[in-house]
Motif scaffolding. Structure first.
Motif, mmCIF file in Angstrom:
data_model
loop_
_atom_site.group_PDB
_atom_site.id
_atom_site.type_symbol
_atom_site.label_atom_id
_atom_site.label_comp_id
_atom_site.label_asym_id
_atom_site.label_seq_id
_atom_site.Cartn_x
_atom_site.Cartn_y
_atom_site.Cartn_z
ATOM 1 N N VAL A 18 0.832 -1.206 0.000
ATOM 2 C CA VAL A 18 0.000 0.000 0.000
ATOM 3 C C VAL A 18 0.862 1.249 0.000
ATOM 4 O O VAL A 18 0.358 2.364 0.015
ATOM 5 C CB VAL A 18 -0.952 0.015 1.212
ATOM 6 C CG1 VAL A 18 -1.919 -1.169 1.149
ATOM 7 C CG2 VAL A 18 -0.176 -0.001 2.533
ATOM 8 N N SER A 19 2.191 1.071 -0.020
ATOM 9 C CA SER A 19 3.138 2.192 -0.058
ATOM 10 C C SER A 19 4.477 1.628 -0.490
ATOM 11 O O SER A 19 4.658 0.405 -0.614
ATOM 12 C CB SER A 19 3.265 2.849 1.318
ATOM 13 O OG SER A 19 3.837 1.938 2.247
ATOM 14 N N TYR A 20 5.440 2.521 -0.714
ATOM 15 C CA TYR A 20 6.791 2.081 -1.037
ATOM 16 C C TYR A 20 7.597 1.755 0.215
ATOM 17 O O TYR A 20 8.417 0.836 0.210
ATOM 18 C CB TYR A 20 7.509 3.159 -1.855
ATOM 19 C CG TYR A 20 6.946 3.302 -3.249
ATOM 20 C CD1 TYR A 20 7.219 2.350 -4.226
ATOM 21 C CD2 TYR A 20 6.121 4.372 -3.582
ATOM 22 C CE1 TYR A 20 6.687 2.466 -5.508
ATOM 23 C CE2 TYR A 20 5.592 4.496 -4.858
ATOM 24 C CZ TYR A 20 5.873 3.536 -5.818
ATOM 25 O OH TYR A 20 5.333 3.654 -7.073
ATOM 26 N N TYR A 21 7.344 2.492 1.309
ATOM 27 C CA TYR A 21 8.113 2.301 2.533
ATOM 28 C C TYR A 21 7.212 2.329 3.758
ATOM 29 O O TYR A 21 6.132 2.933 3.741
ATOM 30 C CB TYR A 21 9.190 3.394 2.679
ATOM 31 C CG TYR A 21 10.251 3.326 1.617
ATOM 32 C CD1 TYR A 21 11.265 2.373 1.695
ATOM 33 C CD2 TYR A 21 10.242 4.207 0.539
ATOM 34 C CE1 TYR A 21 12.250 2.306 0.708
ATOM 35 C CE2 TYR A 21 11.216 4.137 -0.443
ATOM 36 C CZ TYR A 21 12.209 3.184 -0.352
ATOM 37 O OH TYR A 21 13.167 3.106 -1.318
ATOM 38 N N ARG A 22 7.727 1.706 4.837
ATOM 39 C CA ARG A 22 7.103 1.789 6.156
ATOM 40 C C ARG A 22 8.090 2.450 7.105
ATOM 41 O O ARG A 22 9.268 2.082 7.141
ATOM 42 C CB ARG A 22 6.739 0.399 6.682
ATOM 43 C CG ARG A 22 5.800 -0.396 5.771
ATOM 44 C CD ARG A 22 5.409 -1.718 6.424
ATOM 45 N NE ARG A 22 4.641 -2.557 5.523
ATOM 46 C CZ ARG A 22 5.157 -3.556 4.800
ATOM 47 N NH1 ARG A 22 6.454 -3.847 4.917
ATOM 48 N NH2 ARG A 22 4.395 -4.262 4.001
ATOM 49 N N ASP A 23 7.593 3.397 7.890
ATOM 50 C CA ASP A 23 8.402 4.061 8.909
ATOM 51 C C ASP A 23 8.335 3.226 10.178
ATOM 52 O O ASP A 23 7.275 3.107 10.802
ATOM 53 C CB ASP A 23 7.859 5.478 9.143
ATOM 54 C CG ASP A 23 8.734 6.289 10.080
ATOM 55 O OD1 ASP A 23 9.640 5.716 10.718
ATOM 56 O OD2 ASP A 23 8.488 7.500 10.202
ATOM 57 N N LEU A 24 9.456 2.656 10.576
ATOM 58 C CA LEU A 24 9.508 1.800 11.766
ATOM 59 C C LEU A 24 9.836 2.575 13.032
ATOM 60 O O LEU A 24 9.841 2.001 14.122
ATOM 61 C CB LEU A 24 10.551 0.690 11.570
ATOM 62 C CG LEU A 24 10.348 -0.222 10.353
ATOM 63 C CD1 LEU A 24 11.461 -1.268 10.299
ATOM 64 C CD2 LEU A 24 8.971 -0.895 10.382
ATOM 65 N N GLY A 25 10.115 3.885 12.882
ATOM 66 C CA GLY A 25 10.457 4.709 14.035
ATOM 67 C C GLY A 25 11.935 4.665 14.356
ATOM 68 O O GLY A 25 12.673 3.759 13.928
ATOM 69 N N ASP A 26 12.394 5.671 15.111
ATOM 70 C CA ASP A 26 13.794 5.748 15.552
ATOM 71 C C ASP A 26 14.763 5.747 14.372
ATOM 72 O O ASP A 26 15.867 5.180 14.460
ATOM 73 C CB ASP A 26 14.134 4.603 16.511
ATOM 74 C CG ASP A 26 13.309 4.640 17.784
ATOM 75 O OD1 ASP A 26 13.043 5.757 18.266
ATOM 76 O OD2 ASP A 26 12.928 3.560 18.273
ATOM 77 N N ARG A 33 7.499 -4.519 -1.381
ATOM 78 C CA ARG A 33 7.771 -5.092 -2.699
ATOM 79 C C ARG A 33 7.682 -4.042 -3.802
ATOM 80 O O ARG A 33 8.270 -4.203 -4.885
ATOM 81 C CB ARG A 33 6.807 -6.241 -3.003
ATOM 82 C CG ARG A 33 7.164 -6.973 -4.296
ATOM 83 C CD ARG A 33 6.143 -8.022 -4.690
ATOM 84 N NE ARG A 33 6.542 -8.648 -5.958
ATOM 85 C CZ ARG A 33 6.319 -8.113 -7.148
ATOM 86 N NH1 ARG A 33 5.698 -6.944 -7.248
ATOM 87 N NH2 ARG A 33 6.719 -8.732 -8.257
ATOM 88 N N ALA A 34 6.977 -2.936 -3.552
ATOM 89 C CA ALA A 34 6.812 -1.911 -4.580
ATOM 90 C C ALA A 34 8.107 -1.207 -4.940
ATOM 91 O O ALA A 34 8.165 -0.512 -5.957
ATOM 92 C CB ALA A 34 5.778 -0.879 -4.129
ATOM 93 N N LEU A 179 0.657 4.942 -5.420
ATOM 94 C CA LEU A 179 1.140 4.566 -4.097
ATOM 95 C C LEU A 179 1.804 5.753 -3.400
ATOM 96 O O LEU A 179 2.603 6.471 -4.016
ATOM 97 C CB LEU A 179 2.158 3.427 -4.195
ATOM 98 C CG LEU A 179 1.653 2.058 -4.612
ATOM 99 C CD1 LEU A 179 2.807 1.061 -4.583
ATOM 100 C CD2 LEU A 179 0.528 1.589 -3.694
ATOM 101 N N PRO A 180 1.530 5.954 -2.116
ATOM 102 C CA PRO A 180 2.278 6.969 -1.370
ATOM 103 C C PRO A 180 3.700 6.490 -1.108
ATOM 104 O O PRO A 180 3.974 5.284 -1.086
ATOM 105 C CB PRO A 180 1.493 7.098 -0.068
ATOM 106 C CG PRO A 180 0.838 5.760 0.113
ATOM 107 C CD PRO A 180 0.521 5.274 -1.278
ATOM 108 N N LEU A 181 4.590 7.415 -0.907
ATOM 109 C CA LEU A 181 5.972 7.063 -0.612
ATOM 110 C C LEU A 181 6.079 6.337 0.727
ATOM 111 O O LEU A 181 6.749 5.298 0.839
ATOM 112 C CB LEU A 181 6.824 8.335 -0.599
ATOM 113 C CG LEU A 181 8.327 8.179 -0.464
ATOM 114 C CD1 LEU A 181 8.906 7.452 -1.673
ATOM 115 C CD2 LEU A 181 8.985 9.538 -0.272
ATOM 116 N N VAL A 182 5.408 6.882 1.750
ATOM 117 C CA VAL A 182 5.452 6.324 3.099
ATOM 118 C C VAL A 182 4.046 5.946 3.523
ATOM 119 O O VAL A 182 3.102 6.727 3.340
ATOM 120 C CB VAL A 182 6.048 7.346 4.096
ATOM 121 C CG1 VAL A 182 6.039 6.789 5.512
ATOM 122 C CG2 VAL A 182 7.463 7.727 3.676
#
Length: 280
Positions: A18-26, A33-34, A179-182
């Motif tokens: 649903v996006s290119y990246y996920r922000d995991l924090g810190d 896969r995108a 798709l959003p970037l994040v």
């Protein structure tokens, strides 16, 4: 910069991103896969990487009255999929000119280094002038199925449209993505469009990527005449190959208003022994 895939590597997990990246924090990030590259399935395509590093440059010690005018990306090796961190710093502070940097670090090493020149903005409308005309808009172009030539999750995420007279080494293409970037975040126009700019090296290939020769770029230099707008990126691309294993992809960047900048990519040309060259 990419090379032939190693013989053994963990499979990239299947997913419907649903996006290119996920922000995991810190300061930690995870690719989906995108972002999957076109040369190797276990690497990230440089295009969304550029978008994320542009985001980092924009947010690092931002000050009103300055804007990013040049983004220079050096690809220091294969960009692995999965988790990574981004570190930002100011290299050259200044009141009207400053240089900032963002590094993507994976598996303990820097894989991409992006620097951004921020310049003070002033009213220069009395002397504004362009040397190139706007591209015909995406509504005037035909569907361009890039997946017929390239694989990978990033190429699959794009919608492409091609203008007439497309040929090997010379082409005019419009690209966009839904798709959003994040994940969970609205993407600004600059990050969105810079997140597709590296695809210029693949839209008007001089030789077919499926065999014969490979031609990955080792950098991406983006010069921005103005801040772009909208969702569609227009690429007016020229590709030149030299006689000693080096090529250049040169592109005028457009949004739906008109030209807003230029990009350059230096290519390393490598022949694949025994491969037969398909029709471009």
């Amino acid at each position: 910069m990419t090379h032939a895939a190693p013989e053994e590597h963990d499979a990239v997990p299947a997913e419907n991103p649903v996006s290119y990246y996920r922000d995991l924090g810190d300061g930690r990030w995870e690719s989906t896969r995108a972002v999957q590259g076109a040369w190797n399935e276990h690497e990230q395509h440089m295009a969304p990487v550029t978008g994320l590093l542009t985001r980092a440059l924009l947010r690092h010690e931002a000050r009103p009255g300055l804007r990013l005018a040049r983004i220079g990306c050096e690809i220091l090796g294969l960009i692995p999929a999965g988790e990574f961190t981004i570190e930002t710093t100011t290299l050259r502070p200044g009141r009207t000119i400053e240089l900032v940097q963002a590094e993507m670090i994976a598996n303990g090493r820097a894989v991409v280094r992006a620097t951004g020149w921020r310049l003070a903005t002033t009213d220069s409308t009395p002397v504004t002038g362009l040397t190139v005309d706007p591209l015909p808009g995406p509504d005037e172009a035909e569907p361009y199925p890039m997946t017929e030539k390239w694989g990978g999750g990033f190429i699959e995420s794009l919608t492409g449209r091609v203008l007439p007279d497309h040929q090997p080494g010379r082409g005019r293409v419009w690209l966009t993505t839904d798709l959003p970037l994040v994940e969970g975040e609205q993407t600004g126009a600059l990050e969105h469009l810079m997140g597709m700019a590296d695809a210029a090296n693949g839209v008007a290939t001089r030789v077919h990527p499926a065999g014969g020769w490979i031609f990955p770029n080792v950098d991406l230099q983006l010069h921005l005449l103005r801040e772009p707008v909208g969702a569609w990126l227009g690429l007016d691309v020229s590709v030149d190959f030299g006689p000693d294993g080096v090529g250049i992809t040169s592109t005028v960047l457009h949004d739906e208003i008109g030209p807003f900048g230029r990009s350059l990519q230096i290519l390393t040309l490598r022949e694949m022994p025994g491969a037969q060259q398909p029709t471009p």
